[in-house]
Motif scaffolding. Structure first.
Motif, mmCIF file in Angstrom:
data_model
loop_
_atom_site.group_PDB
_atom_site.id
_atom_site.type_symbol
_atom_site.label_atom_id
_atom_site.label_comp_id
_atom_site.label_asym_id
_atom_site.label_seq_id
_atom_site.Cartn_x
_atom_site.Cartn_y
_atom_site.Cartn_z
ATOM 1 N N TYR A 143 0.844 -1.195 0.000
ATOM 2 C CA TYR A 143 0.000 0.000 0.000
ATOM 3 C C TYR A 143 0.881 1.247 0.000
ATOM 4 C CZ TYR A 143 0.888 0.291 5.066
ATOM 5 O OH TYR A 143 1.493 0.388 6.302
ATOM 6 N N ASN A 144 0.362 2.310 -0.574
ATOM 7 C CA ASN A 144 1.060 3.589 -0.667
ATOM 8 C C ASN A 144 0.805 4.371 0.610
ATOM 9 O OD1 ASN A 144 1.405 6.493 -1.227
ATOM 10 N ND2 ASN A 144 1.763 5.864 -3.343
ATOM 11 N N LYS A 145 1.852 4.568 1.413
ATOM 12 C CA LYS A 145 1.685 5.197 2.718
ATOM 13 C C LYS A 145 1.156 6.629 2.613
ATOM 14 C CE LYS A 145 5.011 2.591 5.512
ATOM 15 N NZ LYS A 145 6.218 2.681 6.390
ATOM 16 N N GLU A 146 1.651 7.376 1.649
ATOM 17 C CA GLU A 146 1.214 8.772 1.508
ATOM 18 C C GLU A 146 -0.262 8.853 1.126
ATOM 19 O OE1 GLU A 146 2.281 12.818 -1.072
ATOM 20 O OE2 GLU A 146 3.571 11.054 -1.198
ATOM 21 N N LEU A 147 -0.671 8.016 0.174
ATOM 22 C CA LEU A 147 -2.072 8.026 -0.227
ATOM 23 C C LEU A 147 -2.980 7.563 0.905
ATOM 24 C CD1 LEU A 147 -1.837 6.585 -3.874
ATOM 25 C CD2 LEU A 147 -1.928 8.980 -3.143
ATOM 26 N N PHE A 148 -2.536 6.595 1.678
ATOM 27 C CA PHE A 148 -3.329 6.121 2.820
ATOM 28 C C PHE A 148 -3.458 7.228 3.863
ATOM 29 C CE2 PHE A 148 -3.826 2.161 1.021
ATOM 30 C CZ PHE A 148 -4.322 1.195 1.887
ATOM 31 N N ALA A 149 -2.373 7.948 4.110
ATOM 32 C CA ALA A 149 -2.425 9.037 5.097
ATOM 33 C C ALA A 149 -3.367 10.138 4.629
ATOM 34 C CB ALA A 149 -1.022 9.591 5.320
ATOM 35 N N ASP A 150 -3.311 10.487 3.355
ATOM 36 C CA ASP A 150 -4.194 11.525 2.824
ATOM 37 C C ASP A 150 -5.666 11.124 2.941
ATOM 38 O OD1 ASP A 150 -1.975 13.013 2.173
ATOM 39 O OD2 ASP A 150 -1.991 12.466 0.040
ATOM 40 N N GLY A 165 -11.506 1.150 2.415
ATOM 41 C CA GLY A 165 -10.301 1.917 2.119
ATOM 42 C C GLY A 165 -10.252 2.346 0.671
ATOM 43 N N ALA A 166 -10.664 1.460 -0.243
ATOM 44 C CA ALA A 166 -10.670 1.801 -1.657
ATOM 45 C C ALA A 166 -11.649 2.937 -1.940
ATOM 46 C CB ALA A 166 -11.024 0.567 -2.494
ATOM 47 N N ARG A 167 -12.785 2.944 -1.260
ATOM 48 C CA ARG A 167 -13.746 4.034 -1.446
ATOM 49 C C ARG A 167 -13.153 5.366 -0.984
ATOM 50 N NH1 ARG A 167 -17.334 -0.055 0.398
ATOM 51 N NH2 ARG A 167 -17.318 0.779 2.532
ATOM 52 N N ALA A 168 -12.434 5.318 0.132
ATOM 53 C CA ALA A 168 -11.813 6.541 0.643
ATOM 54 C C ALA A 168 -10.718 7.030 -0.307
ATOM 55 C CB ALA A 168 -11.236 6.292 2.039
ATOM 56 N N GLY A 253 3.032 6.127 -8.238
ATOM 57 C CA GLY A 253 2.212 6.770 -7.214
ATOM 58 C C GLY A 253 0.739 6.825 -7.538
ATOM 59 N N ASP A 254 0.288 6.006 -8.507
ATOM 60 C CA ASP A 254 -1.112 6.055 -8.942
ATOM 61 C C ASP A 254 -1.977 4.952 -8.353
ATOM 62 O OD1 ASP A 254 -0.682 8.278 -10.561
ATOM 63 O OD2 ASP A 254 -0.112 7.048 -12.287
ATOM 64 N N VAL A 255 -1.397 4.082 -7.532
ATOM 65 C CA VAL A 255 -2.139 2.941 -6.982
ATOM 66 C C VAL A 255 -2.153 3.023 -5.470
ATOM 67 C CG1 VAL A 255 -2.200 0.426 -6.753
ATOM 68 C CG2 VAL A 255 -1.557 1.461 -8.940
ATOM 69 N N GLY A 256 -3.335 2.830 -4.887
ATOM 70 C CA GLY A 256 -3.449 2.824 -3.430
ATOM 71 C C GLY A 256 -2.942 1.533 -2.825
ATOM 72 N N MET A 257 -3.344 0.399 -3.430
ATOM 73 C CA MET A 257 -2.925 -0.907 -2.898
ATOM 74 C C MET A 257 -3.067 -1.965 -3.979
ATOM 75 S SD MET A 257 -6.099 -1.464 -0.217
ATOM 76 C CE MET A 257 -7.620 -0.535 -0.528
ATOM 77 N N LEU A 258 -2.265 -3.009 -3.863
ATOM 78 C CA LEU A 258 -2.303 -4.151 -4.774
ATOM 79 C C LEU A 258 -1.479 -5.279 -4.192
ATOM 80 C CD1 LEU A 258 0.006 -3.627 -7.915
ATOM 81 C CD2 LEU A 258 0.425 -2.660 -5.663
ATOM 82 N N ASN A 259 -1.723 -6.493 -4.691
ATOM 83 C CA ASN A 259 -0.901 -7.639 -4.309
ATOM 84 C C ASN A 259 0.417 -7.572 -5.063
ATOM 85 O OD1 ASN A 259 -2.743 -8.946 -2.546
ATOM 86 N ND2 ASN A 259 -3.883 -9.729 -4.305
ATOM 87 N N GLY A 260 1.531 -7.848 -4.368
ATOM 88 C CA GLY A 260 2.821 -7.760 -5.035
ATOM 89 C C GLY A 260 3.843 -8.720 -4.466
#
Length: 410
Positions: A143-150, A165-168, A253-260
């Motif tokens: 997950y992208n920490k900056e996007l999650f914080a925002d 979380g995806a809706r947010a 920086g365009d993805v909030g979260m994904l499996n990796g």
């Protein structure tokens, strides 16, 4: 696991013309992304070291990209001239045709016993090990920490939390709140990750295909209704989104979260993306298992040299060699001894989240010769299950029928 790489041959490292009593040919996959980190370098150093102590044996290594290596080996086998060893993506077809040595006929007892148990089992056909794991990896949720914080959210543990979380993230304008790569490049991996999280899988507890099980249908119905149908998976239809493109979008920086898997770490760090990693969310808590992926070493019987092959592979699977390869390519060790070392080494702490998941990882049914056909069908069809007019039950039932036909053809 696959990586674009270069094609090359390492010929006669450390041996003079005609000076070797035995020449062993190895075809190997390239895990590098350029000449600077090509697997050619790994094998050149390893072979030089081995030949220095074994003057009667010469190792010729041909290294091909993942786009070509499986095809190259098949062409050699079809021509009646297989290599002595091949390090590629699958082994079961060759084992079924009685072309391979059993691992127990090659390796010393301590070396064979050192394989991580789940990987050793995945290398078996009818209870006999033919595939020797060479590289492994697991998956976690990035997950992208900056996007999650925002967005004011924390990493999810359940599907409901993931959807919330995806809706947010969508409300904050994130392009891909959750990237769902069900495109043909690696749809089988994302699919299995979700099936496991929904308490299902490609097969049941006795190894019979169960692709259209109630658990699997529930999983893809949820994906269609709660993620894709609500616009939470981004502008590209999941069936057209490949893993490589999803990874690039995360690094941008365009993805909030994904499996990796581990290679995403280097991509994100190179672009300055601050990321976190957590176990895969499940339907009602952390997933009971994650996807484990392995590539395989095998040895062909055609030209003999069983003792020489076994001695060389004992060296290949020494702790120093296994750790060196794993560290070079951000992969997980396939032996228990190397895994223990990596679990406590400061230099390997970035791989610990993946190493922790290896204990419960489940693998593709690679010991089943029908898997190649099933794998191809999943890549082609699964994206249709989550389209606006898609029917998860119908798509999974179609895949189950394809699996049944593939089984019957064996």
């Amino acid at each position: 696991m696959s990586a674009l790489g270069l094609t090359g041959v390492l010929g006669g490292c450390g041996a003079g013309d005609g000076s070797s009593d035995v020449t062993l040919r190895l075809v190997a996959a390239d895990y590098g992304t350029s000449a600077a980190n090509s697997s050619r370098k790994y094998w050149a150093e390893l072979v030089e070291q081995y030949e220095a102590d074994h003057p009667g044996v010469q190792i010729d290594v041909s290294v091909y990209s993942w786009n070509d290596v499986d095809r190259k080996v098949k062409e050699m086998v079809d021509a009646g001239d297989p290599p002595d060893m091949a390090q590629i993506g699958a082994y079961a077809d060759y084992a079924a045709d009685d072309l391979l040595y059993q691992a127990g006929d090659l390796l010393s007892i301590p070396v064979q016993a050192d394989f991580v148990s789940q990987l050793a089992e995945a290398g078996q056909v009818n209870g006999v090990q033919y595939g020797m794991p060479f590289a492994s990896s697991t998956r976690v949720l990035f997950y992208n920490k900056e996007l999650f914080a925002d967005a004011g959210i924390t990493p999810p543990k359940t599907w409901d939390e993931l959807a919330a979380g995806a809706r947010a993230l969508k409300a904050e304008g994130v392009k891909y709140p959750y990237a769902l790569p069900l495109g043909p490049e690696e749809a089988q991996a994302e699919t299995m990750q979700w099936l496991l999280a929904g308490k299902g899988g490609y097969t049941d507890s006795v190894g019979t295909y169960s692709i259209d099980s109630p658990e699997n249908v529930r999983t893809f119905t949820w994906l269609k209704d709660e993620l894709v149908g609500k616009g939470l998976t981004g502008p590209v239809a999941p069936g057209k989104l490949n893993r490589a493109d999803a990874f690039e979008a995360f690094a941008a920086g365009d993805v909030g979260m994904l499996n990796g898997h581990p290679s995403l770490m280097a991509m994100a760090e190179k672009k300055g993306v601050e990321y976190g990693m957590v176990p895969t969310p499940g339907v009602d808590g952390e997933s009971r298992a994650t996807l484990g992926v392995a590539d395989w070493m095998m040895a062909f019987k055609k030209h003999g040299h069983r003792d020489e092959i076994g001695d060389f592979l004992d060296f290949v699977y020494g702790e120093e060699q296994v750790l060196g390869f794993s560290r070079d390519y951000n992969l997980l060790p396939v032996t228990t001894s190397a895994s223990r070392t990596m679990a406590t080494a400061e230099q390997d702490k970035h791989l610990k989240p993946f190493l922790d998941e290896l204990v419960t990882a489940e693998h593709y049914p690679v010991g089943n010769t029908s898997w190649a056909a099933v794998n191809a069908a999943v890549k082609k069809q699964i994206g249709k299950a989550v389209t606006p007019n898609g029917d998860p039950q119908a798509v999974l039932t179609g895949l189950q029928a394809a699996a049944t036909r593939a089984e019957g053809a064996q």
